[in-house]
Design a protein around this motif. Structure first.
Motif, mmCIF file in Angstrom:
data_model
loop_
_atom_site.group_PDB
_atom_site.id
_atom_site.type_symbol
_atom_site.label_atom_id
_atom_site.label_comp_id
_atom_site.label_asym_id
_atom_site.label_seq_id
_atom_site.Cartn_x
_atom_site.Cartn_y
_atom_site.Cartn_z
ATOM 1 N N ARG A 33 0.811 -1.221 0.000
ATOM 2 C CA ARG A 33 0.000 0.000 0.000
ATOM 3 C C ARG A 33 0.840 1.263 0.000
ATOM 4 N N GLU A 34 2.107 1.170 0.473
ATOM 5 C CA GLU A 34 2.976 2.350 0.433
ATOM 6 C C GLU A 34 3.413 2.656 -0.999
ATOM 7 N N ILE A 35 3.582 1.622 -1.791
ATOM 8 C CA ILE A 35 3.991 1.805 -3.189
ATOM 9 C C ILE A 35 2.794 2.128 -4.071
ATOM 10 N N LEU A 36 1.697 1.398 -3.850
ATOM 11 C CA LEU A 36 0.483 1.594 -4.642
ATOM 12 C C LEU A 36 -0.732 1.305 -3.771
ATOM 13 N N ASP A 37 -1.471 2.340 -3.472
ATOM 14 C CA ASP A 37 -2.723 2.208 -2.732
ATOM 15 C C ASP A 37 -3.863 2.283 -3.744
ATOM 16 N N THR A 38 -4.472 1.139 -4.047
ATOM 17 C CA THR A 38 -5.501 1.125 -5.084
ATOM 18 C C THR A 38 -6.783 1.847 -4.657
ATOM 19 N N TYR A 80 -15.326 4.599 -2.005
ATOM 20 C CA TYR A 80 -13.955 4.161 -1.754
ATOM 21 C C TYR A 80 -13.674 2.807 -2.411
ATOM 22 N N PHE A 81 -14.577 1.860 -2.225
ATOM 23 C CA PHE A 81 -14.313 0.521 -2.759
ATOM 24 C C PHE A 81 -14.550 0.448 -4.266
ATOM 25 N N HIS A 82 -15.315 1.366 -4.812
ATOM 26 C CA HIS A 82 -15.378 1.492 -6.271
ATOM 27 C C HIS A 82 -13.986 1.822 -6.808
ATOM 28 N N THR A 83 -13.293 2.706 -6.111
ATOM 29 C CA THR A 83 -11.922 3.043 -6.514
ATOM 30 C C THR A 83 -10.975 1.882 -6.270
ATOM 31 N N GLN A 84 -11.021 1.296 -5.072
ATOM 32 C CA GLN A 84 -10.047 0.258 -4.712
ATOM 33 C C GLN A 84 -10.181 -1.009 -5.558
ATOM 34 N N LEU A 85 -11.403 -1.425 -5.814
ATOM 35 C CA LEU A 85 -11.634 -2.723 -6.455
ATOM 36 C C LEU A 85 -11.901 -2.637 -7.949
ATOM 37 N N PHE A 86 -12.201 -1.439 -8.454
ATOM 38 C CA PHE A 86 -12.583 -1.335 -9.866
ATOM 39 C C PHE A 86 -11.804 -0.256 -10.625
ATOM 40 N N LEU A 87 -12.019 0.999 -10.278
ATOM 41 C CA LEU A 87 -11.488 2.090 -11.091
ATOM 42 C C LEU A 87 -9.969 2.071 -11.172
ATOM 43 N N SER A 88 -9.306 1.802 -10.053
ATOM 44 C CA SER A 88 -7.840 1.780 -10.069
ATOM 45 C C SER A 88 -7.306 0.714 -11.023
ATOM 46 N N PHE A 89 -7.930 -0.458 -11.043
ATOM 47 C CA PHE A 89 -7.479 -1.535 -11.922
ATOM 48 C C PHE A 89 -7.794 -1.234 -13.380
ATOM 49 N N VAL A 90 -8.903 -0.539 -13.627
ATOM 50 C CA VAL A 90 -9.209 -0.125 -14.995
ATOM 51 C C VAL A 90 -8.095 0.771 -15.533
ATOM 52 N N LEU A 121 -20.110 -5.549 -0.991
ATOM 53 C CA LEU A 121 -19.141 -4.546 -1.439
ATOM 54 C C LEU A 121 -18.070 -5.181 -2.322
ATOM 55 N N SER A 122 -17.672 -6.375 -1.952
ATOM 56 C CA SER A 122 -16.662 -7.084 -2.723
ATOM 57 C C SER A 122 -17.225 -7.596 -4.040
ATOM 58 N N SER A 123 -18.318 -8.332 -3.967
ATOM 59 C CA SER A 123 -18.832 -8.999 -5.167
ATOM 60 C C SER A 123 -19.316 -8.008 -6.214
ATOM 61 N N ALA A 124 -19.917 -6.886 -5.806
ATOM 62 C CA ALA A 124 -20.448 -5.926 -6.776
ATOM 63 C C ALA A 124 -19.351 -5.389 -7.693
ATOM 64 N N TYR A 125 -18.242 -4.956 -7.107
ATOM 65 C CA TYR A 125 -17.194 -4.346 -7.919
ATOM 66 C C TYR A 125 -16.297 -5.386 -8.578
ATOM 67 N N ARG A 126 -16.153 -6.557 -7.960
ATOM 68 C CA ARG A 126 -15.357 -7.612 -8.592
ATOM 69 C C ARG A 126 -16.080 -8.167 -9.821
ATOM 70 N N VAL A 127 -17.403 -8.246 -9.774
ATOM 71 C CA VAL A 127 -18.159 -8.650 -10.961
ATOM 72 C C VAL A 127 -17.938 -7.651 -12.091
ATOM 73 N N ALA A 128 -17.961 -6.372 -11.762
ATOM 74 C CA ALA A 128 -17.759 -5.338 -12.783
ATOM 75 C C ALA A 128 -16.390 -5.466 -13.440
ATOM 76 N N LEU A 129 -15.354 -5.676 -12.638
ATOM 77 C CA LEU A 129 -14.003 -5.801 -13.204
ATOM 78 C C LEU A 129 -13.862 -7.097 -13.984
ATOM 79 N N THR A 130 -14.533 -8.156 -13.540
ATOM 80 C CA THR A 130 -14.524 -9.409 -14.290
ATOM 81 C C THR A 130 -15.097 -9.198 -15.686
ATOM 82 N N SER A 131 -16.134 -8.394 -15.792
ATOM 83 C CA SER A 131 -16.735 -8.087 -17.091
ATOM 84 C C SER A 131 -15.758 -7.339 -17.992
ATOM 85 N N VAL A 132 -15.020 -6.395 -17.415
ATOM 86 C CA VAL A 132 -14.006 -5.665 -18.182
ATOM 87 C C VAL A 132 -12.944 -6.626 -18.707
#
Length: 216
Positions: A33-38, A80-90, A121-132
């Motif tokens: 998290r010090e190098i990259l905080d998603t 926050y978790f939209h950023t951590q689990l989805f937007l940052s990885f996009v 919170l986990s499944s909603a954004y992980r499903v979205a990233l799985t679709s991407v």
């Protein structure tokens, strides 16, 4: 030598994958998290500014949200978790340099197919990233890049221990009588890379020891 970038590679499943890839002879770059905080887009942009080398293996992995009932989740947590689990990885997928013939692995959760009401919170954004990732798997196939989603079930990490009341009792109720290990997931990823298995693309691999109930 092939280069691997393992996001969240200093603990848990990410560390297991990093260790196995290192044993397979890859050059490993890991982030914490010090190098990259998603969860912080400023951190994501700063990290992208430092990345000049292309990677052959990209592991998209991050910690999970707390277990919460849907009606107790506040707006700030959704953001926050939209950023951590989805937007940052996009953004990472859009801007990181990935070599032809590379592998992109997403570490998600088996709850994307069999939702747990406490882990929405986990499944909603992980499903979205799985679709991407599924969409990208077809776009990147002409470059011989494979996109694979690993959906772990109960893996014996600090997160699992914190989620359950009694880890020993919980493990006794699992099909194998134990949780999975980070080494098993790491060795699975490393074997695909070592053997250069390429036609496994655009798929979600359940890693749950047979716990899930669905057929397809």
């Amino acid at each position: 030598m092939k280069n691997a970038l393992v996001i969240g590679g200093t603990s848990g499943i990410g560390q297991g994958i990093a260790n196995s890839l290192a044993e397979a002879g890859l050059n490993i770059q890991v982030t914490n998290r010090e190098i990259l905080d998603t969860g912080d887009m400023n951190s994501v942009h700063r990290f992208l500014d430092t990345q000049v080398d292309a990677v052959d293996v990209l592991i998209l992995n991050t910690g999970g949200p707390p277990a919460k009932d849907f009606f107790s989740i506040v707006e700030e947590e959704w953001e926050y978790f939209h950023t951590q689990l989805f937007l940052s990885f996009v953004l990472l997928l859009q801007h990181l340099k990935v070599n032809d013939g590379a592998y992109i692995f997403l570490v998600s959760s088996f709850n994307i197919k069999e939702p747990n009401p406490k882990l929405i919170l986990s499944s909603a954004y992980r499903v979205a990233l799985t679709s991407v990732l599924k969409t990208l798997s077809q776009q990147l196939a002409p470059r011989n890049i494979s996109c694979i989603n690993i959906a772990p079930g109960p893996i014996k990490t600090n997160r699992l221990i914190n989620l359950v009341d009694d880890i020993d009792e919980f493990e006794e109720g699992l099909p194998y009588g134990r949780a999975g290990t980070v080494e098993e997931i790491g060795d699975f990823v490393a074997s695909i890379v070592e053997k250069e298995i390429k036609y496994l693309n655009g798929v979600t691999i359940n890693f749950d020891g047979g716990l899930s109930n669905y057929v397809l």
